[in-house]
Every structure is written in structure tokens, then in C-alpha cells.
Design a protein around this motif. Structure first.
Motif, mmCIF file in Angstrom:
data_model
loop_
_atom_site.group_PDB
_atom_site.id
_atom_site.type_symbol
_atom_site.label_atom_id
_atom_site.label_comp_id
_atom_site.label_asym_id
_atom_site.label_seq_id
_atom_site.Cartn_x
_atom_site.Cartn_y
_atom_site.Cartn_z
ATOM 1 N N UNK A 98 -10.787 -6.074 -8.804
ATOM 2 C CA UNK A 98 -10.315 -6.360 -7.581
ATOM 3 C C UNK A 98 -8.797 -6.432 -7.353
ATOM 4 N N UNK A 99 -8.336 -6.914 -8.597
ATOM 5 C CA UNK A 99 -6.797 -7.169 -8.610
ATOM 6 C C UNK A 99 -5.909 -5.975 -8.778
ATOM 7 N N UNK A 100 -6.482 -4.977 -9.330
ATOM 8 C CA UNK A 100 -5.857 -3.485 -9.661
ATOM 9 C C UNK A 100 -5.737 -2.943 -8.384
ATOM 10 N N UNK A 101 -4.325 -2.616 -7.908
ATOM 11 C CA UNK A 101 -3.912 -2.010 -6.664
ATOM 12 C C UNK A 101 -3.820 -0.549 -6.676
ATOM 13 N N UNK A 102 -3.563 -0.077 -7.883
ATOM 14 C CA UNK A 102 -3.345 1.528 -8.003
ATOM 15 C C UNK A 102 -3.623 1.677 -9.298
ATOM 16 N N UNK A 103 -3.737 3.024 -9.576
ATOM 17 C CA UNK A 103 -4.169 3.702 -10.884
ATOM 18 C C UNK A 103 -3.202 4.797 -11.345
ATOM 19 N N UNK A 104 -2.936 5.049 -12.564
ATOM 20 C CA UNK A 104 -2.458 6.268 -12.927
ATOM 21 C C UNK A 104 -3.309 6.871 -13.494
ATOM 22 N N UNK A 105 -3.723 8.116 -13.229
ATOM 23 C CA UNK A 105 -4.808 9.066 -13.715
ATOM 24 C C UNK A 105 -4.245 10.084 -14.376
ATOM 25 N N UNK A 106 -4.494 9.910 -15.763
ATOM 26 C CA UNK A 106 -3.711 10.934 -16.774
ATOM 27 C C UNK A 106 -4.606 11.474 -17.683
ATOM 28 N N UNK A 107 -5.970 11.860 -17.288
ATOM 29 C CA UNK A 107 -7.029 12.409 -18.111
ATOM 30 C C UNK A 107 -6.801 13.963 -18.077
ATOM 31 N N UNK A 119 -11.912 6.279 -7.529
ATOM 32 C CA UNK A 119 -10.715 5.265 -7.209
ATOM 33 C C UNK A 119 -10.410 5.115 -5.610
ATOM 34 N N UNK A 120 -10.376 6.021 -5.022
ATOM 35 C CA UNK A 120 -10.263 6.459 -3.490
ATOM 36 C C UNK A 120 -11.352 5.656 -2.818
ATOM 37 N N UNK A 121 -12.682 5.542 -3.458
ATOM 38 C CA UNK A 121 -13.688 4.744 -2.606
ATOM 39 C C UNK A 121 -13.415 3.368 -2.890
ATOM 40 N N UNK A 122 -12.628 2.991 -3.721
ATOM 41 C CA UNK A 122 -12.347 1.534 -3.996
ATOM 42 C C UNK A 122 -11.249 1.056 -3.460
ATOM 43 N N UNK A 123 -10.522 2.250 -2.577
ATOM 44 C CA UNK A 123 -9.114 1.797 -1.935
ATOM 45 C C UNK A 123 -7.897 1.679 -2.738
ATOM 46 N N UNK A 124 -8.077 2.099 -3.920
ATOM 47 C CA UNK A 124 -6.843 2.227 -4.958
ATOM 48 C C UNK A 124 -5.717 3.121 -4.628
ATOM 49 N N UNK A 125 -4.511 2.767 -4.625
ATOM 50 C CA UNK A 125 -3.532 3.779 -4.843
ATOM 51 C C UNK A 125 -3.754 4.711 -5.617
ATOM 52 N N UNK A 126 -3.315 5.907 -5.729
ATOM 53 C CA UNK A 126 -3.596 6.791 -6.810
ATOM 54 C C UNK A 126 -2.346 7.728 -7.283
ATOM 55 N N UNK A 130 -1.058 15.312 -13.275
ATOM 56 C CA UNK A 130 -1.315 16.707 -13.384
ATOM 57 C C UNK A 130 -1.943 17.324 -12.126
ATOM 58 N N UNK A 131 -2.454 18.723 -11.925
ATOM 59 C CA UNK A 131 -3.133 18.798 -10.696
ATOM 60 C C UNK A 131 -4.386 18.201 -10.412
ATOM 61 N N UNK A 132 -4.142 17.575 -9.053
ATOM 62 C CA UNK A 132 -5.368 16.684 -8.638
ATOM 63 C C UNK A 132 -6.647 17.555 -8.737
ATOM 64 N N UNK A 133 -6.630 18.546 -8.503
ATOM 65 C CA UNK A 133 -8.060 19.480 -8.855
ATOM 66 C C UNK A 133 -7.756 20.785 -9.398
ATOM 67 N N UNK A 134 -8.825 21.455 -9.966
ATOM 68 C CA UNK A 134 -8.636 22.710 -10.532
ATOM 69 C C UNK A 134 -9.028 23.909 -9.768
ATOM 70 N N UNK A 135 -9.883 23.557 -8.594
ATOM 71 C CA UNK A 135 -10.335 24.475 -7.391
ATOM 72 C C UNK A 135 -9.661 23.951 -6.194
#
Length: 140
Positions: A98-107, A119-126, A130-135
């Protein structure tokens, strides 16, 4: 690569601004306007090593609480170079904090959509490098 590193540093600064401003405007507990935003980094591979880890750990307005990666070798890289707090092979440790406000997603591309949604469902800043999606379908 140097030009990209400069650009990525600027974008990470903007990400920190958004999280700190959000806390102030939402009147969430915040000691001072310069309090550090708490983030987690999910994915510590090539782009993280080349650009984002150094930028995140050296940013005076960010506190990197978590680094997550499936590969122990990537976590060893973090251990050897940065003053880390928590390392994990389970990205849910980051998202469930709960202390984490935001995440860097670098997968890699094929797992990113699920992590973004969780992450969005948990209210995190994202922040997604890379591209958010592939399609087109994944984007909605």
C-alpha cells in the motif's frame, strides 16, 4: 543512447511530479511538498539496466522501495549497484504494497498487459517504457 537516457530521465522527473502533486492535491498524508514518491520497478532487464535503474535510484524525489524480476541475475545486478530496499521475483509483492504509489513497468511485451491492468486496479500510477500493448484490443 545518451540522448535517450536524457529523455528518459526527463520523463521520470515528470512521473515523480505527478505522484507528488497528486498526494498534495488529494490531501493524502505528505510531510512536505518535496517528500519522495514511493515506487516499485517491475522488470530489471536490459532497458532498466541501461537507463531506468540509474535514473530512478538517483532521482531525489523518488524512493525505490521494490525491484522485481523473474531472473535472479537481474536482481543480483541491482544488489551490486544500488542501495535497494526490497527485491523480489514476485511482482505482486510490489503491487500489493500500500505504500507504493507508482510503478515502472519495464517487462517484455507478452506479460506487460496483465501487470498494467493489475497495477491500475490497485490505483497505482503507471510508467510504461515500451508500448503499452501489442494489439489494439489490448489497449482497451
Amino acid at each position: 543512447m545518451k540522448q535517450f537516457q536524457t529523455y528518459a530521465k526527463k520523463k521520470l522527473d515528470e512521473f515523480a511530479d505527478i505522484m507528488v502533486e497528486y498526494r498534495v492535491n488529494a490531501m493524502l498524508p505528505c510531510k512536505t511538498i518535496m517528500e519522495k514518491a514511493v515506487i516499485g520497478i517491475i522488470g530489471c532487464g536490459a532497458i532498466a539496466k541501461d537507463v531506468h535503474l540509474g535514473n530512478a535510484f538517483s532521482n531525489p524525489r523518488l524512493r525505490v522501495k521494490w525491484c522485481a524480476d523473474l531472473l535472479e541475475s537481474n536482481l543480483e545486478y541491482v544488489k551490486e549497484r544500488y542501495a535497494y530496499e526490497n527485491l523480489t521475483t514476485n511482482y505482486m509483492d510490489v503491487l500489493d504494497d500500500p505504500e507504493v504509489q507508482g510503478v515502472l513497468i519495464l517487462t517484455v511485451h507478452n506479460v506487460r498487459e496483465k501487470i498494467i491492468r493489475e497495477a491500475a486496479e490497485r490505483g497505482k500510477h503507471i510508467f510504461v517504457e515500451k508500448p503499452m500493448s501489442t494489439t489494439v484490443r489490448e489497449s482497451y
